[in-house]
Design a protein around this motif. Structure first.
Motif, short mmCIF file in Angstrom:
data_model
loop_
_atom_site.label_atom_id
_atom_site.label_comp_id
_atom_site.label_asym_id
_atom_site.label_seq_id
_atom_site.Cartn_x
_atom_site.Cartn_y
_atom_site.Cartn_z
N ASN D 21 0.82 -1.20 0.00
CA ASN D 21 0.00 0.00 0.00
C ASN D 21 0.86 1.26 0.00
N GLN D 22 1.92 1.17 0.74
CA GLN D 22 2.87 2.29 0.80
C GLN D 22 3.39 2.62 -0.60
N ILE D 23 3.80 1.56 -1.30
CA ILE D 23 4.35 1.77 -2.64
C ILE D 23 3.29 2.40 -3.54
N VAL D 24 2.06 1.83 -3.47
CA VAL D 24 1.00 2.32 -4.33
C VAL D 24 0.73 3.79 -4.04
N ASN D 25 0.64 4.11 -2.76
CA ASN D 25 0.37 5.51 -2.40
C ASN D 25 1.48 6.44 -2.88
N ASP D 26 2.70 6.00 -2.60
CA ASP D 26 3.83 6.83 -3.02
C ASP D 26 3.81 7.07 -4.51
N PHE D 27 3.53 5.99 -5.24
CA PHE D 27 3.53 6.11 -6.69
C PHE D 27 2.43 7.05 -7.15
N ASN D 28 1.25 6.87 -6.60
CA ASN D 28 0.12 7.71 -7.01
C ASN D 28 0.41 9.19 -6.70
N ASN D 29 1.10 9.43 -5.62
CA ASN D 29 1.40 10.81 -5.26
C ASN D 29 2.58 11.37 -6.04
N SER D 30 3.34 10.46 -6.63
CA SER D 30 4.58 10.92 -7.25
C SER D 30 4.36 11.48 -8.65
N GLN D 31 3.25 11.21 -9.25
CA GLN D 31 3.04 11.69 -10.62
C GLN D 31 1.55 11.95 -10.84
N ASP D 32 1.21 12.50 -11.99
CA ASP D 32 -0.15 12.94 -12.20
C ASP D 32 -0.89 12.15 -13.26
N ASP D 33 -0.26 11.13 -13.82
CA ASP D 33 -0.92 10.41 -14.92
C ASP D 33 -1.69 9.20 -14.44
N TRP D 34 -1.14 8.50 -13.49
CA TRP D 34 -1.68 7.18 -13.16
C TRP D 34 -2.16 7.10 -11.73
N ASN D 35 -3.18 6.34 -11.58
CA ASN D 35 -3.67 6.05 -10.24
C ASN D 35 -3.80 4.53 -10.10
N VAL D 36 -2.88 3.95 -9.36
CA VAL D 36 -2.89 2.49 -9.23
C VAL D 36 -3.90 2.08 -8.17
N VAL D 37 -4.73 1.09 -8.52
CA VAL D 37 -5.73 0.58 -7.58
C VAL D 37 -5.39 -0.86 -7.25
N LEU D 38 -5.25 -1.14 -5.96
CA LEU D 38 -4.78 -2.47 -5.56
C LEU D 38 -5.94 -3.39 -5.26
N GLU D 39 -5.82 -4.62 -5.72
CA GLU D 39 -6.77 -5.67 -5.35
C GLU D 39 -5.96 -6.86 -4.85
N SER D 40 -6.22 -7.27 -3.60
CA SER D 40 -5.45 -8.38 -3.05
C SER D 40 -6.20 -9.69 -3.15
N PHE D 41 -5.45 -10.75 -3.36
CA PHE D 41 -6.04 -12.09 -3.44
C PHE D 41 -5.35 -12.99 -2.44
N PRO D 42 -6.09 -13.98 -1.91
CA PRO D 42 -5.41 -14.96 -1.08
C PRO D 42 -4.49 -15.81 -1.95
N GLN D 43 -3.32 -16.10 -1.43
CA GLN D 43 -2.31 -16.79 -2.22
C GLN D 43 -2.78 -18.15 -2.71
N GLY D 44 -3.50 -18.86 -1.84
CA GLY D 44 -3.87 -20.23 -2.16
C GLY D 44 -4.64 -20.37 -3.45
N SER D 45 -5.40 -19.34 -3.80
CA SER D 45 -6.21 -19.48 -5.00
C SER D 45 -5.88 -18.41 -6.03
N TYR D 46 -4.72 -17.77 -5.84
CA TYR D 46 -4.39 -16.64 -6.71
C TYR D 46 -4.30 -17.06 -8.17
N ASN D 47 -3.54 -18.16 -8.42
CA ASN D 47 -3.37 -18.57 -9.81
C ASN D 47 -4.69 -18.90 -10.48
N ASP D 48 -5.55 -19.59 -9.72
CA ASP D 48 -6.86 -19.93 -10.27
C ASP D 48 -7.63 -18.66 -10.63
N SER D 49 -7.53 -17.68 -9.76
CA SER D 49 -8.25 -16.44 -10.02
C SER D 49 -7.74 -15.79 -11.28
N VAL D 50 -6.42 -15.76 -11.44
CA VAL D 50 -5.86 -15.10 -12.61
C VAL D 50 -6.24 -15.84 -13.88
#
Ligand SMILES: Nc1ncnc2c1ncn2[C@@H]1O[C@H](COP(=O)(O)OP(=O)(O)OP(=O)(O)O)[C@@H](O)[C@H]1O
Ligand SMILES: Nc1ncnc2c1ncn2[C@@H]1O[C@H](COP(=O)(O)OP(=O)(O)OP(=O)(O)O)[C@@H](O)[C@H]1O
Ligand SMILES: [Mg+2]
Ligand SMILES: [Mg+2]
Lengths: 359, 353, 292, 397, 353
Positions: D21-50
């Motif tokens: 979250n820190q990285i995402v926030n820093d990045f979003n504040n560091s420039q004006d073009d992009w706004n990264v939105v994070l979605e977290s997944f549980p590891q156990g089923s991450y590959n299936d989700s993707v």
């Protein structure tokens, strides 16, 4: 329902009532299943940049092919048969025949399923998808054991629970409790219970036998793994079938019991002559439902053993999922599901045929 | 083959008293019928005798032996249920032989005894059928066969015929009567059909609310009912009751009258009355003779309904004071509705309560 | 049925209760184990698994695991999602399936018997088999929502609800039950002038309380325990149900205490729902009777 | 601002979430073009989700991917090459750089390493030599240590291999043994066949050795209790544990100086351990690959690499980042892992077929551990891998 | 309020013909009863009139309009079922008003009409109960109330009383009879109880195997049955049939005799006979007068069973040739079993078949 009276002759109304339910089922079960059948005839991958191609029944033959290999014993220079330590004949390794050996085209790539002696020779039954064959056998074994045992235990519980005792409702609820808990959760819990070193089951048995019981690695041992899963599955679902039996029991007229009592029947005779015959229709239903549930055995395997040890707990649905998702071979997985579908369908048709004959 | 005694038998469900101290003596070979309105405890009493219900108080003896705590099978009884209670999945032969099978009687003997029973009940040709292939009457016969074959000391019947239609009921009634004569066994029979009670019983026990009202032979009860209840219970259509005032009385007779009955002199009954008392006359519909117009007779009313049954005519008559009586004439006669009629009755056949 | 050859009724009663209680232990222990473990720290929990201590609330007992569990995952949201999806599916499912059952039993239409056979056959199809084709399908289905027309159902409640509304078992249960309803009631209501909808809604449904309870609990169980499908179709946390949430607890180092706490939390609603319907449920299965 | 979606596998892990979250926030504040939105997944089923999302054409812009899985996704067309100047990552550990088909598809913010964890006192007791990176145990030495440890009778088992874990652990932790014996999951020269590499004499030798571990009672088998795996070494039930750096701190805390993290033994072809952990890539579905790449590049700053390392114990991929961390800086308690990664790491086969290879390998190892015939099992495994490659037309495009 | 015509009505189930061309004319306000043995097609016929079964052939008209293809609700009928068919989940009020509710009658009117119906049936105090709190008779009254309230042109009843016990049956029978008079509606009533048929009907239709045997008023059928079947079907106990040989005949009389009957001369019936023909005499049990010993009378036999009912005595008599006849005497008389008796009969009341 042959009747075609004014009361019931209502094409449009009938369709209107049935169509929401039936339509949803067509859309979300039948069409996907037809798609699955279609997949099973291609080489469709779960993910691939390559387009799928029609391959006919190749997935099925890959899965179901079996062959026979007859092997002569190894002979030493003087023509005597070599013998191993135990005095049994020594045979060459089968990989000699099955791998890159053009003399035996019909068993290429196959593995030994089982074998037996035929005079001097050894006859080996070979399967091209050995794991599937084991899964098939395990699934059938599972059904063959679980269906009758679970049915019988459920019946015993139902008989117990059918007594007119104060507070019997509480026991009913307790016996039904495992049904209510997700099978995934239940499987997780039982992994602790079955643990090989200091699992609960081992310690209980150890205590009960005053230390004479030698700890068994229930899930890690080929001989006990499937049995352990059966036991747990029975534990989990027996309450459900208990309730079905109970409903059957309650349709038996109490005067029949009184009559039997007056005639002097013992409890066992009462069961044999009054209860059991009165439960025949219920029995058919219980057997069908248990069979269907047993055939789709999956979650327990996935959580507890992943099919091991040495494939002793492989099942068809687990294989289908492993194949389709794990190995991304959606066409192979679909073919397995279709085979399972046909298997269960033919069994239930057979069951229906048999029960119809008797009536 | 056995006599029974019920000595102050009681039955309680929780705190409710269902049977309130019943004493009955049943002699060997007697045919006893329990009658009474629904819920009076007939079945309960029978089931206590059978051992299907606990006895809460009192003593039940069979052949002089107290059997209160014996299991049903040890009491030497057989029972025939209203719903037949034959086992649907067994053939008739198996049903009849069931008691013998469970008690392990050798096969030969069993076959023989089943055949005997079948012969008595004339159902040899039915032996290999299943209950679903039998008519109601035949089913009841199977149930009786199952009772016979065990040679019980006492037969118990709980409304065995009430699921059958009228014609069949009549046939089966006769058969049971013959069976009793043939077997000469003690039989206890529960019914609420008074025709059955009258025709079958050596002795009728009339029950009401868990208490015995009267015990006696059918004709005793019919002609000398101990109370209004018994009188009203037996006979069909049931007895008419008319309130009257005692006008005079002497050693041999009572003179009564009311708004609707002209003064009549009745033979004296063994009942104490005083002038001015209100008493009730009980007159059976069959003993009321209606006549067109107000010509003769001592009661007057209007026909409110007339039912012609061909050989019998039943009249619903509203008396001047609004009460109703029923008259039954054993021939086909035409009465118009609302016609005024007068009624005669035989003073010898009047009961006083 | 199970009689003892003793004439002492009290003794008989005691023995019966003992047998019942012993059996009850077998059924209740694993669940007790789960609940007790949720109160213990991991270290002790794992040590206790080998003895009777596993079932006793002894040692270092606290609700810390619950606290930690709530911190680890948005349990409230998962629970709400599950209850929403399950609730809506159960309600709509009961409606749709009972209507279909009604149609199969009381109405006649062309193709009815074929349709019924198809529905029975679907009972045999394991869901795992059709998940992928279904995923491909729902990802392309159209939808007309509040904010206009769109394609694809992923990441929504509808994708978790609509495919599961109708199911063969429920239709079958309703049909079985309807067959046993007295035919005269239907005929009487027709003579009284009811339309078929009125027959269904005013006469048949009010009489079907028991089977509605049965079907509801079965459907509730099936829906609440959904796992594979939500993983495939809910890429956003805000739509995830409880069983997917379970995965949050299996990280590199599994926190067993928290897992047990979570399992306990998600089991409670089902138990509550079951107990609420228990009476009607048992009565109903009993009264449905089973006709061959 | 344009939204960029980011999928990450760490749902349920609070500390991890904090860093990302820190990285995402820093990045979003560091420039004006992009706004990264994070979605977290549980590891156990991450590959299936993707995979499900990919099938449904619903991939995010940025996603993380397990290193060895990356070629499969890239081949299937889910990923696109990163738009990052490769000079910027020149000094990264090789294991974290996701190259396939000559292009950089993914880059990791950390690596992981496996070591033989034990205690100095344990080895001293049986008189075993303490191996070093330069001079690891030989096969004989290692077997001898196991034998001696077993003979003490003090331990349930001398070695915990972590059989209680399933899935990726098997190929990650155990295929390096095979490689050290001289075999491999697949012939890496062509990536077209496993014949000879997975079932050749070297592989069979590995198999026999693997089986002997269980036959001799040196290691608990497939049915190992997960609880024991977690606590066995600490409680003294096991003498050694073959396990990853993420568990190292526990041992340090418990044993202090006595704790040892030893390199893999050399079975003849050099000591090997696995490499490549989770990495970030850009999906082919992204409409803004530049923004996505920018985010990844932004995340590669040493402070973030160090933050990850400090919070979840992973190995920082650069020397400079390592210097910022508590445990991996020069002389840090876990610095040894950085060294191990550098010296012994060998990535798992870089091929789209890896997914199936891993599954097949896992099952083969489990079966051998359960007593299956080694040669037959490895033959079957090789056959299955080859059949899969054939079905996929050699995993060519 | 309506007349009905059934014109060669037929019903087939598959290839089985259940109703074989039935013609019946029912006039406005008439009370018609269908009787016949079980399975003869009574219910089927009624259900075809109701519209619950398709009509396979023929024409059904109500008030001159062919209604073969009309929905039940459009035929202007109401039906009362044997099993009551009242809705267990509704109160009595809701049950009675149900037809009005579904057809959207305004609330006020509904309340009023329900109250009216309740008043007619004297069940205003029951309106807020649920069916489970009602006795059988009360339930049947609710079912009738539901029929009344809709003001139908035709009432249909399918054995409405057969689930009730004897006493209640009698009461309800009278109520229905009164209801018919009050409403003056067309009613069609199915029963297999001949007493109901006799007492209620303006016109009885006797059915057998899907065919009409006879249509007529109760007394017509009783005194002039068209055939042996009708004769045997009406009257209780049922008519005795005795085979005899024609010895002689002339314009006014027939002389017959048999092994068990002394020669008797009967009035001539409208039937052709020849000397030597075997014919059957039908004699109702009520018209057989038994006498002790072989004193007088023309038939002889032995008592095989005697049932004393108090005001009536029924004798089972075995004739010399083994056949049985039943005699019913409307007083209490004692006969011994096996006693020889002779029987007189009124030659005017003998039927010849
Ligand atoms: N298990 C019970 N608990 C409480 N009361 C009961 C029980 N069984 C019967 N009763 C009551 O006992 C009384 C007598 O019942 P019983 O069945 O003996 O009547 P009955 O004379 O046989 O009536 P019927 O003619 O209707 O069969 C009834 O009032 C009934 O309600
Ligand atoms: N659905 C059906 N299919 C075939 N035959 C039928 C069907 N329904 C009724 N029947 C037959 O039609 C005949 C007439 O039946 P119906 O119910 O009309 O008799 P019923 O006169 O009302 O008899 P009961 O007095 O017993 O009610 C019977 O023989 C019955 O078996
Ligand atoms: Mg009774
Ligand atoms: Mg009928």
């Amino acid at each position: 329902m042959k009747k075609n009276s004014i009361l019931t002759r209502h094409n449009t109304t009938g369709w209107l009532f049935a169509s929401p339910g039936f339509g949803l089922m067509l859309l979300f079960i039948v069409i996907p299943f037809i798609l699955a059948i279609a997949f099973s005839l291609t080489n469709q991958r779960l993910m691939s940049p390559n387009a799928a191609e029609f391959v006919g029944l190749e997935n099925y033959t890959n899965m179901l092919d079996v062959g026979i290999l007859v092997v002569d014993p190894e002979i030493d220079a003087s023509g005597n048969i070599l013998v191993d330590k135990n005095g049994d004949n020594k045979y060459p390794r089968l990989r000699k025949f099955t791998r890159n050996n053009p003399d035996y085209p019909n068993v290429q790539g196959m593995k030994e399923w089982f074998s037996f002696s035929w005079g001097e020779q050894k006859v080996a039954i070979m399967a091209s998808d050995l794991v599937f064959m084991k899964a098939l056998v395990n699934t059938l074994t599972f059904v063959a054991f679980v269906a009758p045992i679970q049915g019988a235990l459920a019946l015993i519980l139902a008989l117990l629970i059918n007594q007119p005792l104060r507070g019997i409702q509480i026991f009913r609820s307790i016996y039904f409790m495992p049904v209510v808990v997700s099978i995934v959760v239940v499987s997780l819990l039982w992994r602790f219970i079955y643990d090989g070193q200091n699992g609960l089951l081992n310690s209980v048995l150890n205590t009960l036998t005053f230390g004479h019981f030698k700890a068994v690695d229930w899930l890690g041992n080929q001989d006990t793994a499937l049995g352990s899963i059966m036991a747990m599955s029975i534990w989990q679902a027996v309450g459900f079938h208990m309730i079905i039996w109970l409903s059957g029991l309650q349709t038996i007229s109490p005067t029949l019991y009184e009559a039997a009592k007056i005639e002097g029947a013992s409890p066992w005779q009462t069961f044999r002559y009054v209860t059991w015959p009165g439960l025949r229709n219920t029995a058919v239903l219980v057997v069908i439902v248990i069979t269907m549930q047993a055939f789709s055995l999956f979650a327990q395997i996935d959580v507890m053993t992943s099919g091991g040890p040495l494939d002793s707990t492989q099942t068809i649905v687990y294989q289908a999922v492993e194949r389709g998702y794990g190995k991304q071979d959606i066409s192979g997985g679909s073919a397995m599901s279709v085979v399972l579908f046909l298997l269960v369908l033919s069994i239930s048709l057979l069951q229906r045929y048999l029960t119809r004959e008797k009536n | 083959m056995a006599d029974l005694q019920l000595k102050s038998i009681e039955k309680n469900y929780g705190s409710t008293r269902i049977i309130k101290g019943v004493d009955i003596d049943i002699k060997d070979g007697e045919f006893v019928v329990f009658v009474g309105p629904s819920g009076c405890g007939k079945s309960t009493l029978l089931r206590m005798i059978a051992g299907l219900e606990d006895i809460s108080g009192g003593e039940l003896t069979i052949d002089g032996k107290v059997v209160n705590d014996l299991q049903p099978k040890d009491r030497g009884i057989a029972m025939v249920f209203q719903s037949y209670a034959i086992f649907p999945h067994m053939t008739v032969r198996e049903n009849v032989g069931f008691g013998l099978t469970v008690s392990g009687v050798p096969k030969d003997e069993k076959v023989q005894r089943v055949n005997e029973a079948a012969q008595i009940l004339q159902m040899e040709h039915l032996l290999d059928r299943r209950p679903s292939q039998l008519s109601g009457g035949q089913r009841q016969r199977v149930a009786i066969g199952r009772a016979i074959v065990r040679n019980p000391k006492v037969f118990l019947f709980d409304e065995p015929l009430s699921n059958l239609d009228a014609a069949l009921r009549m046939d089966m009634r006769m058969e049971i009567s013959k069976l009793h004569k043939k077997l000469d066994a003690t039989m206890i029979y529960v019914t609420h059909d008074q025709v059955e009670a009258m025709t079958l019983a050596d002795k009728i026990v009339v029950l009401k609310d868990g208490e015995v009202q009267q015990i006696g032979s059918p004709m005793e009860l019919f002609h000398k009912p101990a109370n209004r209840f018994v009188a009203g219970f037996l006979g069909s259509p049931s007895m008419n009751f008319v309130k009257v005032k005692v006008v005079a009385h002497d050693n041999d007779s009572i003179t009564v009258s009311s708004d609707v009955i002209d003064e009549v002199v009745l033979p004296r009954h063994d009942r104490d009355v005083a002038v001015g008392d209100t008493i009730e006359l009980g007159i059976r519909p069959q003993y009321l003779e209606p006549h067109h117009g107000e010509l003769k007779g001592s009661m007057h009313g209007r026909v409110s309904l007339s039912e012609r049954l061909g050989t019998e005519t039943v009249l619903d008559i509203t008396l001047a004071d609004g009460n109703k009586v029923i008259a039954s004439i054993s021939e086909d006669k035409v009465f118009e509705v609302d016609e005024e009629i007068s009624l005669c009755f035989d003073i010898e056949k009047v009961h006083i309560f | 049925m199970f009689q003892l050859d003793t004439d002492n009724p009290t003794l008989r009663l005691i023995v019966r209760y003992m047998v019942l209680t012993l059996i009850a232990l077998i059924f209740v222990t694993p669940i007790l184990f789960m609940m007790m473990s949720s109160l213990k720290p991991d270290q002790q929990l794992l040590a206790d698994t080998s003895s009777i201590k596993a079932f006793l609330p002894i040692g270092d007992i606290s609700f810390d695991n619950y606290k930690a569990a709530f911190e680890r995952a948005p349990i409230g949201m998962f629970m709400l999602n599950s209850l929403l999806v399950t609730g809506v599916t159960v309600v709509l499912g009961l409606l749709v399936c009972s209507m279909a059952g009604f149609s199969f039993v009381f109405l006649n239409w062309r193709g009815k018997s074929i349709a019924f056979s198809i529905i029975l056959a679907t009972l045999i199809v394991p869901f795992e088999t059709i998940a992928i084709p279904m995923l491909l399908m729902v990802s392309k289905l159209p939808w007309l929502g509040l904010d206009g027309f769109s394609w694809g159902w992923l990441n929504s409640y509808r994708v978790q609800i609509i495919p599961f509304i109708a199911d063969g078992l429920t239709i079958f249960l309703f049909a079985q039950y309807f067959k046993d309803l007295p035919k005269e009631l239907i005929e009487a209501s027709r003579i009284e002038g009811c339309s078929w909808w009125q027959v269904y809604w005013r006469v048949v449904m009010p009489l079907s309380g028991p089977i509605i309870a049965t079907a509801a609990i079965l459907k509730f169980l099936a829906m609440y325990n959904q796992y594979l499908w939500p993983i495939m179709v809910t890429q956003q946390e805000q739509y995830r149900p409880v069983l997917v949430g379970l995965q949050y607890f299996f990280q590199l180092n599994t926190a067993w205490g928290e897992v047990m706490a979570y399992l306990t939390i998600i089991t409670v609603p089902v138990l509550a729902f079951y107990l609420a319907l228990q009476r009607a449920f048992i009565a109903s299965i009993a009264s449905t009777g089973v006709k061959g | 601002k344009t939204d960029l979606s980011l999928w990450y596998h760490g749902a349920g892990n609070k500390v991890e979430a904090k860093v990302i979250n820190q990285i995402v926030n820093d990045f979003n504040n560091s420039q004006d073009d992009w706004n990264v939105v994070l979605e977290s997944f549980p590891q156990g089923s991450y590959n299936d989700s993707v995979v499900a999302a990919a099938l449904a054409n619903n991939l995010p812009d940025i996603l993380d991917v397990d290193g060895p899985v990356m070629p499969n996704w890239a081949w299937a067309g889910y990923l696109r090459p990163l738009l990052i100047d490769e000079a910027k990552i020149a000094d990264f550990l090789p294991g974290v750089k996701g190259y396939w088909d000559g292009k950089l598809y993914s880059i990791g913010l950390w690596d992981s390493a496996v070591a033989m964890m034990t205690r100095r006192s344990t080895l001293n007791e049986v008189g075993a030599r303490i191996p070093t990176i330069d001079s690891p145990w030989t096969e004989e030495e290692f077997n001898d240590v196991l034998k001696k440890l077993k003979a003490t009778g003090k331990y349930d088992y001398p070695l915990d291999l972590g059989m209680a874990e399933s899935g990726e652990w098997f190929p990650y932790a155990f295929s390096p043994f095979l490689q050290s014996f001289g075999g491999d999951l697949i012939d890496r020269s062509t990536y077209k066949t496993a014949e000879g590499t997975l079932n050749g004499p070297e592989a069979i030798a590995f198999g026999e050795w693997w089986q002997s571990l269980f036959v001799n009672g040196y290691a608990p088998g497939n049915s190992q209790d997960p609880a024991d795996h977690e606590t066995g070494l600490l409680e003294g039930k096991y003498a050694m544990q073959w396990y990853g750096n993420w568990a190292a701190l526990k041992n340090l805390n418990k044993f202090g100086d006595d704790a040892l993290f030893l390199p893999a033994p050399d079975f003849g072809h050099g000591p090997k351990i696995g490499a490549a952990s989770w990495q970030f890539g850009v999906s082919s579905a992204s409409k803004h690959p530049q923004g996505a790449s920018d985010f990844i590049e932004f995340a590669l700053q040493d402070k973030y690499l160090a933050a990850f390392s400090d919070s979840i114990g992973v190995i920082p991929p650069t020397q400079s980042a390592a210097a910022l961390t508590k445990n991996y800086r020069q002389g840090g308690a876990l610095a040894v892992f950085y060294a191990l990664s550098k010296a012994q790491a060998l990535v798992r086969p870089v091929t789209p077929g890896y997914i199936v290879e891993a599954k097949v390998f896992e099952k083969a190892l489990a079966d051998i551990a359960d007593g299956a015939d080694v040669a037959d099992t490895l033959d079957s495994a090789a056959d299955e891998i080859n059949a899969d490659i054939e079905k996929n037309r050699g995993y060519s495009r």
